[in-house]
Design an enzyme around this catalytic site. Structure first.
Site, PDB file in Angstrom:
ATOM      1  N   HIS A   1     -11.556  24.444   2.226  1.00 48.45           N
ATOM      2  CA  HIS A   1     -11.337  23.882   3.773  1.00 48.45           C
ATOM      3  C   HIS A   1     -10.875  24.657   4.485  1.00 48.45           C
ATOM      4  O   HIS A   1      -9.599  25.835   3.701  1.00 48.45           O
ATOM      5  CB  HIS A   1     -11.314  23.177   4.193  1.00 48.45           C
ATOM      6  CG  HIS A   1      -9.712  22.413   3.596  1.00 48.45           C
ATOM      7  ND1 HIS A   1      -9.081  22.154   2.368  1.00 48.45           N
ATOM      8  CD2 HIS A   1      -8.942  21.979   4.750  1.00 48.45           C
ATOM      9  CE1 HIS A   1      -8.151  21.565   2.502  1.00 48.45           C
ATOM     10  NE2 HIS A   1      -7.382  21.691   3.620  1.00 48.45           N
TER      11      HIS A   1
ATOM     12  N   HIS B   1      -7.750  25.092   6.470  1.00 47.94           N
ATOM     13  CA  HIS B   1      -6.333  24.955   6.846  1.00 47.94           C
ATOM     14  C   HIS B   1      -5.683  26.022   5.649  1.00 47.94           C
ATOM     15  O   HIS B   1      -6.329  26.443   4.491  1.00 47.94           O
ATOM     16  CB  HIS B   1      -5.831  23.585   5.879  1.00 47.94           C
ATOM     17  CG  HIS B   1      -6.579  23.003   7.076  1.00 47.94           C
ATOM     18  ND1 HIS B   1      -6.275  20.981   6.333  1.00 47.94           N
ATOM     19  CD2 HIS B   1      -5.955  22.878   8.454  1.00 47.94           C
ATOM     20  CE1 HIS B   1      -5.908  20.366   7.681  1.00 47.94           C
ATOM     21  NE2 HIS B   1      -6.904  21.746   8.904  1.00 47.94           N
TER      22      HIS B   1
ATOM     23  N   ASP C   1      -2.665  26.259   4.064  1.00 49.25           N
ATOM     24  CA  ASP C   1      -2.101  26.034   3.173  1.00 49.25           C
ATOM     25  C   ASP C   1      -3.290  26.307   1.546  1.00 49.25           C
ATOM     26  O   ASP C   1      -2.736  26.100   1.105  1.00 49.25           O
ATOM     27  CB  ASP C   1      -1.881  25.056   3.265  1.00 49.25           C
ATOM     28  CG  ASP C   1      -2.516  23.727   3.518  1.00 49.25           C
ATOM     29  OD1 ASP C   1      -3.618  23.780   3.652  1.00 49.25           O
ATOM     30  OD2 ASP C   1      -1.998  22.829   2.803  1.00 49.25           O
TER      31      ASP C   1
ATOM     32  N   ASP D   1      -8.285  18.837  -0.253  1.00 48.47           N
ATOM     33  CA  ASP D   1      -8.283  18.554   0.043  1.00 48.47           C
ATOM     34  C   ASP D   1      -8.989  16.900   0.634  1.00 48.47           C
ATOM     35  O   ASP D   1     -10.422  17.741   0.860  1.00 48.47           O
ATOM     36  CB  ASP D   1      -6.805  17.620   1.765  1.00 48.47           C
ATOM     37  CG  ASP D   1      -5.700  18.515   1.472  1.00 48.47           C
ATOM     38  OD1 ASP D   1      -4.408  18.410   0.295  1.00 48.47           O
ATOM     39  OD2 ASP D   1      -5.039  19.409   2.233  1.00 48.47           O
TER      40      ASP D   1
ATOM     41  N   GLU E   1      -5.950  16.383  -5.453  1.00 49.02           N
ATOM     42  CA  GLU E   1      -4.389  16.736  -4.014  1.00 49.02           C
ATOM     43  C   GLU E   1      -3.903  15.032  -4.404  1.00 49.02           C
ATOM     44  O   GLU E   1      -4.795  14.159  -5.065  1.00 49.02           O
ATOM     45  CB  GLU E   1      -5.469  16.705  -2.834  1.00 49.02           C
ATOM     46  CG  GLU E   1      -5.487  15.942  -1.909  1.00 49.02           C
ATOM     47  CD  GLU E   1      -4.800  14.788  -1.329  1.00 49.02           C
ATOM     48  OE1 GLU E   1      -3.929  15.099  -1.351  1.00 49.02           O
ATOM     49  OE2 GLU E   1      -5.609  14.273  -0.628  1.00 49.02           O
TER      50      GLU E   1
END
Length: 277
Positions: free
Chosen positions: A67, A69, A71, A177, A202
């Protein structure tokens, strides 16, 4: 069957997600993120551990991004345009659409506002995204004659996916995530019943027992309403794209139900969302 796992980031830490899995000779990099709390070499994964010679194209079969994000995708332009990786990169269509916006916003904040040394340029971001192959959820992609991958809906943010990979008879899933509780704009993660040889998941809140979403929302709205009813102002900084939109929907629905006329203002910056109520 031979499986090896090399954790380059997000092992016993939050941030810099990057795991390289070798299955029967095929090497897959899952996520290529940066650590938002570091300013030195620890900001990026130690890519040298993948290949001492720096020949990442022969060292990796593909890169998969779960995804948008930072991080999880923040180091990708550096890896492709500075380190030289030019092999296949897979992500969903929404992730491909939103990643360059997140990356450019980060670059502007770090370089233009904070004066840090530029790690990658706007052109690097553009060239990096040209290498990306977008795929649909539940679409099976044959990376090569031995390796196939498939994306599953992960919730979390728009476009987020859990990825299944299969080499021969060996199967694995890397979650990135994910969210098993639906919210106002996204559903819960969904995946087929699978018999896996490896699962990498995660686990940020794995040992945390939290109140239900409804209880947390109720306490939040109660505190906001109490403040504005007494003439106060509420400032809500939210640092993640997706969470800000969820709060907007939550507040808008509550304002309508309670017939409140207090204005809500939304700041459009990607790295810092601000509500001024």
């Amino acid at each position: 069957m031979t499986i090896e796992t090399l954790v380059l980031g997000a092992g016993q830490e939050v941030g810099k997600s990057c795991v390289v899995v070798t299955i029967n000779g095929k090497r897959i990099m899952f996520d290529c993120g940066m650590h938002m709390g570091e300013t030195d070499h620890r900001r990026y994964p130690d890519f040298q551990r993948i290949s001492d010679s720096g020949d990442f194209n022969n060292a990796l079969s593909c890169v998969i991004i779960t995804h948008f994000h930072l991080d999880h995708v923040g180091a990708l332009p550096y890896f492709t345009e500075v380190c030289g990786y030019s092999g296949p990169i897979y992500m969903t269509y929404p992730t491909k659409a939103l990643s360059p916006l997140m990356l450019e916003d980060y670059r502007k904040v770090m370089v233009d506002r904070r004066g840090e040394e530029e790690q990658f340029t706007s052109d690097h971001i553009v060239e990096c995204m040209k290498k990306v192959i977008a795929l649909d959820l539940r679409q099976t992609v044959q990376v090569d004659e031995d390796l196939q991958i498939r994306a599953y809906y992960a919730g979390h943010v728009i476009g987020a996916a859990m990825f299944y990979a299969k080499v021969g008879d060996t199967e694995m899933v890397y979650t990135g995530d994910y969210n098993m509780t639906p919210d106002r704009h996204l559903g819960a993660a969904q995946i087929d019943r699978l018999r896996l040889d490896l699962l990498i998941t995660e686990s940020t809140y794995a040992t945390t027992i939290r109140d239900s979403r409804y209880a947390r929302e109720r306490e939040f709205l109660k505190a906001v309403h109490k403040c504005v009813s007494s003439g106060g102002k509420v400032l809500i900084p939210t640092f993640a794209l997706g969470r800000a939109q969820e709060l907007c929907i939550l507040l808008d629905d509550y304002w309508e139900r309670m017939n409140l006329k207090v204005p809500i203002y939304f700041s459009s910056g990607l790295n810092h969302f601000l509500f001024n109520i």
